[in-house]
Design an enzyme around this catalytic site. Structure first.
Site, PDB file in Angstrom:
ATOM      1  N   LYS A 149      -7.342   1.229  -3.489  1.00 40.14           N
ATOM      2  CA  LYS A 149      -6.732   0.640  -2.019  1.00 40.14           C
ATOM      3  C   LYS A 149      -6.860   1.705  -0.946  1.00 40.14           C
ATOM      4  O   LYS A 149      -7.369   1.211   0.385  1.00 40.14           O
ATOM      5  CB  LYS A 149      -5.326   0.101  -2.286  1.00 40.14           C
ATOM      6  CG  LYS A 149      -4.761  -0.440  -0.864  1.00 40.14           C
ATOM      7  CD  LYS A 149      -5.518  -1.797  -0.330  1.00 40.14           C
ATOM      8  CE  LYS A 149      -4.637  -1.818   0.960  1.00 40.14           C
ATOM      9  NZ  LYS A 149      -5.318  -2.861   1.800  1.00 40.14           N
ATOM     10  N   THR A 198       0.995  -1.330   0.099  1.00 42.64           N
ATOM     11  CA  THR A 198       0.029  -0.179   0.120  1.00 42.64           C
ATOM     12  C   THR A 198       0.963   1.370  -0.135  1.00 42.64           C
ATOM     13  O   THR A 198       1.484   1.643   1.066  1.00 42.64           O
ATOM     14  CB  THR A 198      -1.002  -0.017   1.236  1.00 42.64           C
ATOM     15  OG1 THR A 198      -1.722  -1.430   1.303  1.00 42.64           O
ATOM     16  CG2 THR A 198      -2.093   1.147   1.225  1.00 42.64           C
ATOM     17  N   LYS A 218       0.063   5.232   8.332  1.00 42.91           N
ATOM     18  CA  LYS A 218       0.725   5.573   7.114  1.00 42.91           C
ATOM     19  C   LYS A 218      -0.570   5.654   6.043  1.00 42.91           C
ATOM     20  O   LYS A 218      -0.605   6.517   5.124  1.00 42.91           O
ATOM     21  CB  LYS A 218       1.772   4.398   6.724  1.00 42.91           C
ATOM     22  CG  LYS A 218       2.368   4.586   5.486  1.00 42.91           C
ATOM     23  CD  LYS A 218       1.970   3.300   4.491  1.00 42.91           C
ATOM     24  CE  LYS A 218       1.523   1.920   4.941  1.00 42.91           C
ATOM     25  NZ  LYS A 218       1.103   0.855   4.027  1.00 42.91           N
TER      26      LYS A 218
HETATM   27  P1  NAP Z   1       5.318  -5.951   7.878  1.00 40.99           P
HETATM   28  O1  NAP Z   1       4.870  -7.101   8.396  1.00 40.99           O
HETATM   29  O2  NAP Z   1       5.961  -4.794   8.714  1.00 40.99           O
HETATM   30  O3  NAP Z   1       6.650  -6.179   6.718  1.00 40.99           O
HETATM   31  C1  NAP Z   1       7.273  -5.279   6.014  1.00 40.99           C
HETATM   32  C2  NAP Z   1       8.160  -5.881   4.990  1.00 40.99           C
HETATM   33  O4  NAP Z   1       8.940  -4.569   4.560  1.00 40.99           O
HETATM   34  C3  NAP Z   1       9.169  -6.591   5.803  1.00 40.99           C
HETATM   35  O5  NAP Z   1       9.716  -7.592   4.755  1.00 40.99           O
HETATM   36  C4  NAP Z   1      10.581  -5.999   5.866  1.00 40.99           C
HETATM   37  O6  NAP Z   1      11.688  -6.215   6.122  1.00 40.99           O
HETATM   38  C5  NAP Z   1      10.217  -4.969   4.520  1.00 40.99           C
HETATM   39  N1  NAP Z   1      10.945  -3.592   4.792  1.00 40.99           N
HETATM   40  C6  NAP Z   1      10.742  -2.528   5.491  1.00 40.99           C
HETATM   41  N2  NAP Z   1      11.409  -1.472   5.179  1.00 40.99           N
HETATM   42  C7  NAP Z   1      12.462  -2.070   4.278  1.00 40.99           C
HETATM   43  C8  NAP Z   1      13.665  -1.312   3.773  1.00 40.99           C
HETATM   44  N3  NAP Z   1      13.613  -0.133   3.736  1.00 40.99           N
HETATM   45  N4  NAP Z   1      14.169  -2.128   2.814  1.00 40.99           N
HETATM   46  C9  NAP Z   1      13.796  -3.395   2.373  1.00 40.99           C
HETATM   47  N5  NAP Z   1      12.781  -3.950   2.877  1.00 40.99           N
HETATM   48  C10 NAP Z   1      12.136  -3.224   3.856  1.00 40.99           C
HETATM   49  O7  NAP Z   1       4.174  -5.215   6.924  1.00 40.99           O
HETATM   50  P2  NAP Z   1       2.833  -6.113   6.213  1.00 40.99           P
HETATM   51  O8  NAP Z   1       1.849  -6.195   7.282  1.00 40.99           O
HETATM   52  O9  NAP Z   1       3.312  -7.432   5.686  1.00 40.99           O
HETATM   53  O10 NAP Z   1       2.448  -5.178   5.153  1.00 40.99           O
HETATM   54  C11 NAP Z   1       3.265  -4.972   4.052  1.00 40.99           C
HETATM   55  C12 NAP Z   1       2.569  -4.212   2.880  1.00 40.99           C
HETATM   56  O11 NAP Z   1       1.012  -4.656   2.669  1.00 40.99           O
HETATM   57  C13 NAP Z   1       2.104  -2.777   3.417  1.00 40.99           C
HETATM   58  O12 NAP Z   1       2.301  -1.595   2.593  1.00 40.99           O
HETATM   59  C14 NAP Z   1       0.896  -2.888   4.193  1.00 40.99           C
HETATM   60  O13 NAP Z   1       0.016  -1.491   4.419  1.00 40.99           O
HETATM   61  C15 NAP Z   1       0.120  -3.770   3.332  1.00 40.99           C
HETATM   62  N6  NAP Z   1      -0.931  -4.432   3.923  1.00 40.99           N
HETATM   63  C16 NAP Z   1      -0.942  -5.136   5.165  1.00 40.99           C
HETATM   64  C17 NAP Z   1      -2.186  -5.705   5.485  1.00 40.99           C
HETATM   65  C18 NAP Z   1      -2.224  -6.539   6.760  1.00 40.99           C
HETATM   66  O14 NAP Z   1      -3.286  -6.732   7.194  1.00 40.99           O
HETATM   67  N7  NAP Z   1      -0.995  -6.586   7.305  1.00 40.99           N
HETATM   68  C19 NAP Z   1      -3.239  -5.862   4.466  1.00 40.99           C
HETATM   69  C20 NAP Z   1      -2.951  -5.484   3.325  1.00 40.99           C
HETATM   70  C21 NAP Z   1      -2.093  -4.527   2.744  1.00 40.99           C
HETATM   71  P3  NAP Z   1      12.439  -6.742   7.550  1.00 40.99           P
HETATM   72  O15 NAP Z   1      11.779  -8.055   7.598  1.00 40.99           O
HETATM   73  O16 NAP Z   1      13.916  -6.474   7.113  1.00 40.99           O
HETATM   74  O17 NAP Z   1      11.740  -5.825   8.530  1.00 40.99           O
END
Ligand code: NAP
Length: 289
Positions: free
Chosen positions: A171, A95, A239
């Site tokens: 989204k 997102t 965010k």
């Molecule tokens: P998350 O668990 O916090 O995972 C974030 C990912 O991004 C991890 O792999 C992290 O790597 C990586 N990352 C962060 N900063 C980085 C950087 N500077 N360089 C390289 N990698 C980096 O988040 P999530 O819940 O999976 O969400 C991911 C996306 O999907 C977001 O945009 C969120 O808004 C969207 N989303 C989430 C959900 C939900 O329910 N969780 C639903 C729909 C959409 P590390 O492992 O090294 O930290």
């Protein structure tokens, strides 16, 4: 067929796992390398950098936290832009802002690569069960190339339009609705509880009336106070509300509720709730009256 997957967080990990289960040859990269281990044991291959991951296949999926993370992974010296071959596709599931989606579409096009937006609706449990709803936007022929891969990840794919950023607009709009629901549900639950009525009883009525998995799932998390481990972190919720405010401002659309929710989530971050589930919004309000 080879697919590279970058970003193995709460959402990315189960999505990547489903691609393996569907028989794709998977190449994975994650900033924190330990997170790739279980997938390597299941047959995935490890790439040391996003560039290496992109070079290895014609198709890269990214699932990263925010704009800054995606910019680094795409445009950095070891980024996807420098690795993806001509005609290669970058499917962006994170997102992110409308502006970044537009900018990345242009950057990939300059290199004769394609950018497709495939943002997702659904939390990690839906990702694990391959029950995501996917908002697909980008060049028509590129969407057709992405469809079979995305169908291994979700239960429904909405084709939004020919420009990647259109998927991000939708989204951001949907997430703003969920944030608004969380704000209203928090306020209503607190009011009802202060009158001595259990919130579980209240939710029985709400669920009978609205019959939505969104109310059902989020209402249960709030009632049971299951804020840890977070399915969707409050810092990511903040965010997304900021993305909605930015998207509205860029076209002079009113979004007064956005600012209110932004303020409440900011209070939560200041109190140290950033890593809790964003349903902990109710805690931000609990102490405000
Ligand atoms: P998350 O668990 O916090 O995972 C974030 C990912 O991004 C991890 O792999 C992290 O790597 C990586 N990352 C962060 N900063 C980085 C950087 N500077 N360089 C390289 N990698 C980096 O988040 P999530 O819940 O999976 O969400 C991911 C996306 O999907 C977001 O945009 C969120 O808004 C969207 N989303 C989430 C959900 C939900 O329910 N969780 C639903 C729909 C959409 P590390 O492992 O090294 O930290």
């Amino acid at each position: 067929m080879k697919v590279s997957f970058i970003g193995l967080g709460n959402m990315g990990f189960p999505m990547a796992q489903n691609l393996l289960k569907a028989g794709y040859e998977l190449i994975v990269y994650n900033r924190t390398p330990e997170k790739v281990e279980p997938l390597l044991k299941q047959g995935a291959r490890y790439a040391k950098t996003p560039l290496e991951a992109a070079k290895e296949s014609n198709l890269v999926i990214t699932m990263l936290s925010d704009d800054a993370a995606l910019e680094e992974v795409v445009e950095g010296p070891n980024g996807i832009l420098n690795g993806l071959p001509e005609t290669g596709i970058h499917i962006s599931a994170s997102t992110i802002s409308v502006d970044l989606a537009r900018k990345l579409s242009a950057a990939h096009a300059e290199r004769k690569q394609y950018f497709v937006s495939a943002t997702v609706l659904g939390r990690p449990d839906a990702a694990k069960a391959a029950k995501l709803r996917i908002l697909l936007a980008g060049h028509e022929q590129t969407r057709q190339r992405a469809l079979p891969i995305l169908s291994a990840l979700g239960q429904e794919i909405f084709e939004i339009g020919d420009h990647g950023q259109e998927g991000n607009v939708v989204k951001i709009g949907v997430n703003f609705l969920i944030a608004s629901m969380l704000e209203a549900l928090s306020e209503a639950q607190l009011m009802v509880e202060k009158h001595g009525i259990e919130s579980a009883r209240f939710m029985d009525v709400v669920n009978a009336l609205f019959q939505s998995p969104v109310y059902q799932n989020y209402g249960a998390i709030m009632t049971e106070q299951r804020f840890e481990p977070a399915g969707f972190k409050m810092k990511l919720g903040l965010k997304d509300v900021a993305l909605a405010i930015g998207a509205a401002q860029s076209v002079q659309a009113p979004l007064p509720l956005g600012q209110l929710i932004h303020n409440h989530l900011s209070v939560g971050i200041t109190r140290g709730y950033g890593e809790l589930d964003w349903t902990a919004l109710i805690r931000c309000l609990e102490h405000s009256s």
